[in-house]
Scaffold this motif. Structure first.
Motif, PDB file in Angstrom:
ATOM      1  N   PRO A  85      36.720  30.914  29.460  1.00 19.78           N
ATOM      2  CA  PRO A  85      36.629  31.195  30.974  1.00 19.78           C
ATOM      3  C   PRO A  85      37.977  31.454  31.688  1.00 19.78           C
ATOM      4  CG  PRO A  85      35.110  29.124  30.041  1.00 19.78           C
ATOM      5  CD  PRO A  85      36.412  29.846  28.960  1.00 19.78           C
ATOM      6  N   LEU A  86      37.762  32.408  32.853  1.00 17.66           N
ATOM      7  CA  LEU A  86      38.941  32.513  33.497  1.00 17.66           C
ATOM      8  C   LEU A  86      38.532  32.422  35.130  1.00 17.66           C
ATOM      9  CD1 LEU A  86      39.229  36.169  32.022  1.00 17.66           C
ATOM     10  CD2 LEU A  86      40.706  34.300  31.513  1.00 17.66           C
ATOM     11  N   GLY A  87      39.674  31.599  35.634  1.00 19.24           N
ATOM     12  CA  GLY A  87      39.452  31.028  37.058  1.00 19.24           C
ATOM     13  C   GLY A  87      40.160  32.531  38.020  1.00 19.24           C
ATOM     14  N   LEU A  88      39.098  33.012  38.930  1.00 11.06           N
ATOM     15  CA  LEU A  88      39.522  34.058  39.605  1.00 11.06           C
ATOM     16  C   LEU A  88      39.753  33.798  41.056  1.00 11.06           C
ATOM     17  CD1 LEU A  88      36.746  36.655  38.686  1.00 11.06           C
ATOM     18  CD2 LEU A  88      39.237  36.629  37.988  1.00 11.06           C
ATOM     19  N   ASP A  89      40.940  34.026  41.819  1.00  8.88           N
ATOM     20  CA  ASP A  89      41.427  33.683  42.964  1.00  8.88           C
ATOM     21  C   ASP A  89      40.585  34.960  43.813  1.00  8.88           C
ATOM     22  OD1 ASP A  89      42.550  31.487  42.341  1.00  8.88           O
ATOM     23  OD2 ASP A  89      44.621  32.745  41.916  1.00  8.88           O
ATOM     24  N   SER A  90      40.590  35.931  43.454  1.00 13.35           N
ATOM     25  CA  SER A  90      40.220  37.046  44.087  1.00 13.35           C
ATOM     26  C   SER A  90      39.531  38.149  43.025  1.00 13.35           C
ATOM     27  CB  SER A  90      41.329  37.615  44.782  1.00 13.35           C
ATOM     28  OG  SER A  90      40.927  39.023  45.560  1.00 13.35           O
ATOM     29  N   CYS A  91      38.640  38.895  43.644  1.00 15.43           N
ATOM     30  CA  CYS A  91      37.968  40.124  43.030  1.00 15.43           C
ATOM     31  C   CYS A  91      37.624  40.965  44.008  1.00 15.43           C
ATOM     32  CB  CYS A  91      36.867  39.753  41.917  1.00 15.43           C
ATOM     33  SG  CYS A  91      36.058  41.075  40.824  1.00 15.43           S
ATOM     34  N   LYS A  92      38.155  42.109  44.006  1.00 15.18           N
ATOM     35  CA  LYS A  92      37.921  43.295  44.820  1.00 15.18           C
ATOM     36  C   LYS A  92      37.483  44.433  44.211  1.00 15.18           C
ATOM     37  CE  LYS A  92      39.929  40.842  48.347  1.00 15.18           C
ATOM     38  NZ  LYS A  92      39.177  40.204  49.304  1.00 15.18           N
ATOM     39  N   VAL A  93      36.174  44.843  44.704  1.00 20.25           N
ATOM     40  CA  VAL A  93      35.860  46.282  43.904  1.00 20.25           C
ATOM     41  C   VAL A  93      35.513  47.120  45.253  1.00 20.25           C
ATOM     42  CG1 VAL A  93      33.790  47.158  42.827  1.00 20.25           C
ATOM     43  CG2 VAL A  93      34.582  44.987  42.069  1.00 20.25           C
ATOM     44  N   SER A  94      36.146  48.470  45.032  1.00 11.27           N
ATOM     45  CA  SER A  94      36.236  49.497  46.021  1.00 11.27           C
ATOM     46  C   SER A  94      35.424  50.641  45.374  1.00 11.27           C
ATOM     47  CB  SER A  94      37.240  49.685  46.761  1.00 11.27           C
ATOM     48  OG  SER A  94      38.110  50.278  45.814  1.00 11.27           O
ATOM     49  N   ILE A  95      34.712  51.388  46.349  1.00 20.06           N
ATOM     50  CA  ILE A  95      34.092  52.730  45.768  1.00 20.06           C
ATOM     51  C   ILE A  95      34.384  53.845  46.560  1.00 20.06           C
ATOM     52  CG2 ILE A  95      31.976  53.865  45.042  1.00 20.06           C
ATOM     53  CD1 ILE A  95      30.780  51.262  44.444  1.00 20.06           C
TER      54      ILE A  95
ATOM     55  N   VAL B 278      34.281  57.810  47.284  1.00 21.87           N
ATOM     56  CA  VAL B 278      33.747  59.461  46.891  1.00 21.87           C
ATOM     57  C   VAL B 278      34.847  60.352  47.433  1.00 21.87           C
ATOM     58  CG1 VAL B 278      31.873  60.955  47.181  1.00 21.87           C
ATOM     59  CG2 VAL B 278      31.309  58.639  47.283  1.00 21.87           C
ATOM     60  N   GLU B 279      35.281  61.346  46.179  1.00 23.11           N
ATOM     61  CA  GLU B 279      36.176  62.141  46.187  1.00 23.11           C
ATOM     62  C   GLU B 279      35.747  63.373  45.470  1.00 23.11           C
ATOM     63  OE1 GLU B 279      39.737  60.730  44.365  1.00 23.11           O
ATOM     64  OE2 GLU B 279      39.838  59.139  45.736  1.00 23.11           O
ATOM     65  N   GLY B 280      35.219  64.438  46.317  1.00 22.94           N
ATOM     66  CA  GLY B 280      34.492  65.503  45.815  1.00 22.94           C
ATOM     67  C   GLY B 280      33.277  65.557  45.037  1.00 22.94           C
ATOM     68  N   ASN B 281      33.019  65.617  44.062  1.00 24.25           N
ATOM     69  CA  ASN B 281      31.885  65.278  43.334  1.00 24.25           C
ATOM     70  C   ASN B 281      31.894  64.253  42.490  1.00 24.25           C
ATOM     71  OD1 ASN B 281      33.473  66.357  41.425  1.00 24.25           O
ATOM     72  ND2 ASN B 281      31.740  67.419  40.362  1.00 24.25           N
ATOM     73  N   HIS B 282      32.639  63.181  42.723  1.00 26.30           N
ATOM     74  CA  HIS B 282      32.836  62.007  41.940  1.00 26.30           C
ATOM     75  C   HIS B 282      33.079  60.783  42.536  1.00 26.30           C
ATOM     76  CE1 HIS B 282      36.852  63.788  41.753  1.00 26.30           C
ATOM     77  NE2 HIS B 282      37.486  62.362  41.743  1.00 26.30           N
ATOM     78  N   ALA B 283      32.793  59.698  42.210  1.00 21.38           N
ATOM     79  CA  ALA B 283      32.916  58.325  42.825  1.00 21.38           C
ATOM     80  C   ALA B 283      33.941  57.718  42.084  1.00 21.38           C
ATOM     81  CB  ALA B 283      31.731  57.453  42.719  1.00 21.38           C
ATOM     82  N   VAL B 284      35.227  57.009  42.837  1.00 19.77           N
ATOM     83  CA  VAL B 284      36.121  56.427  42.061  1.00 19.77           C
ATOM     84  C   VAL B 284      35.785  54.839  42.244  1.00 19.77           C
ATOM     85  CG1 VAL B 284      38.554  56.082  41.895  1.00 19.77           C
ATOM     86  CG2 VAL B 284      37.750  58.392  42.474  1.00 19.77           C
ATOM     87  N   ILE B 285      35.513  54.221  41.394  1.00 25.42           N
ATOM     88  CA  ILE B 285      35.502  52.828  41.220  1.00 25.42           C
ATOM     89  C   ILE B 285      36.656  52.117  40.786  1.00 25.42           C
ATOM     90  CG2 ILE B 285      33.775  51.076  40.475  1.00 25.42           C
ATOM     91  CD1 ILE B 285      31.584  53.082  40.083  1.00 25.42           C
ATOM     92  N   ASP B 286      37.166  51.123  41.751  1.00 26.15           N
ATOM     93  CA  ASP B 286      38.290  50.396  41.251  1.00 26.15           C
ATOM     94  C   ASP B 286      37.885  49.107  41.483  1.00 26.15           C
ATOM     95  OD1 ASP B 286      40.878  51.590  40.970  1.00 26.15           O
ATOM     96  OD2 ASP B 286      40.642  52.670  42.794  1.00 26.15           O
ATOM     97  N   CYS B 287      38.078  48.022  40.579  1.00 25.19           N
ATOM     98  CA  CYS B 287      38.207  46.839  40.484  1.00 25.19           C
ATOM     99  C   CYS B 287      39.534  45.936  40.189  1.00 25.19           C
ATOM    100  CB  CYS B 287      37.161  46.378  39.365  1.00 25.19           C
ATOM    101  SG  CYS B 287      36.947  44.508  39.541  1.00 25.19           S
ATOM    102  N   ARG B 288      39.974  45.062  41.297  1.00 24.35           N
ATOM    103  CA  ARG B 288      41.340  44.353  40.891  1.00 24.35           C
ATOM    104  C   ARG B 288      40.848  42.945  40.835  1.00 24.35           C
ATOM    105  NH1 ARG B 288      45.754  47.509  41.568  1.00 24.35           N
ATOM    106  NH2 ARG B 288      45.409  49.882  42.132  1.00 24.35           N
ATOM    107  N   CYS B 289      41.330  42.241  40.191  1.00 28.55           N
ATOM    108  CA  CYS B 289      41.276  40.852  40.033  1.00 28.55           C
ATOM    109  C   CYS B 289      42.452  40.138  39.701  1.00 28.55           C
ATOM    110  CB  CYS B 289      40.361  40.385  38.882  1.00 28.55           C
ATOM    111  SG  CYS B 289      38.670  40.934  38.820  1.00 28.55           S
TER     112      CYS B 289
END
Length: 103
Positions: free
Chosen positions: A80-90, A92-103
């Motif tokens: 198990p990992l303790g998370l202080d933060s988890c941010k997901v962003s999406i 759209v750039e042209g014809n694709h989606a860029v999905i980023d997750c930072r923990c």
């Protein structure tokens, strides 16, 4: 090839003892690029795709955070990992989606 930490001397999978490990600050970044077909892009408005079942990107963000919180249940032998933060962003750039997750 070096020794694998999750394989014992008999070449069997095993959990690693982390009881003596000192807690440390760590960061993780994952990125995915999803090609969006034209019919999906045509439903895009205000940086969201809304369907009869609800907002697609908002639902994906919630699912991504939930998955990060359950990493130890999804990856074999992960403690198990303790998370202080988890941010997901999406974005759209042209014809694709860029999905980023930072923990």
């Amino acid at each position: 090839m070096g020794n694998l930490s999750h394989v014992d001397s008999a070449n069997k999978p095993t959990m690693v003892d982390v009881s003596d490990k000192i807690a440390s600050l760590r960061e993780a970044h994952a990125r995915s690029i999803v090609i969006l077909p034209a019919d999906v892009l045509s439903q895009l408005g205000d940086d969201e795709i809304t369907t009869k079942k609800g907002p697609v990107f908002a639902t994906a963000i919630i699912a991504g955070v939930m998955a990060a919180k359950k990493t130890h249940e999804l990856i074999p032998f992960c403690h198990p990992l303790g998370l202080d933060s988890c941010k997901v962003s999406i974005a759209v750039e042209g014809n694709h989606a860029v999905i980023d997750c930072r923990c």
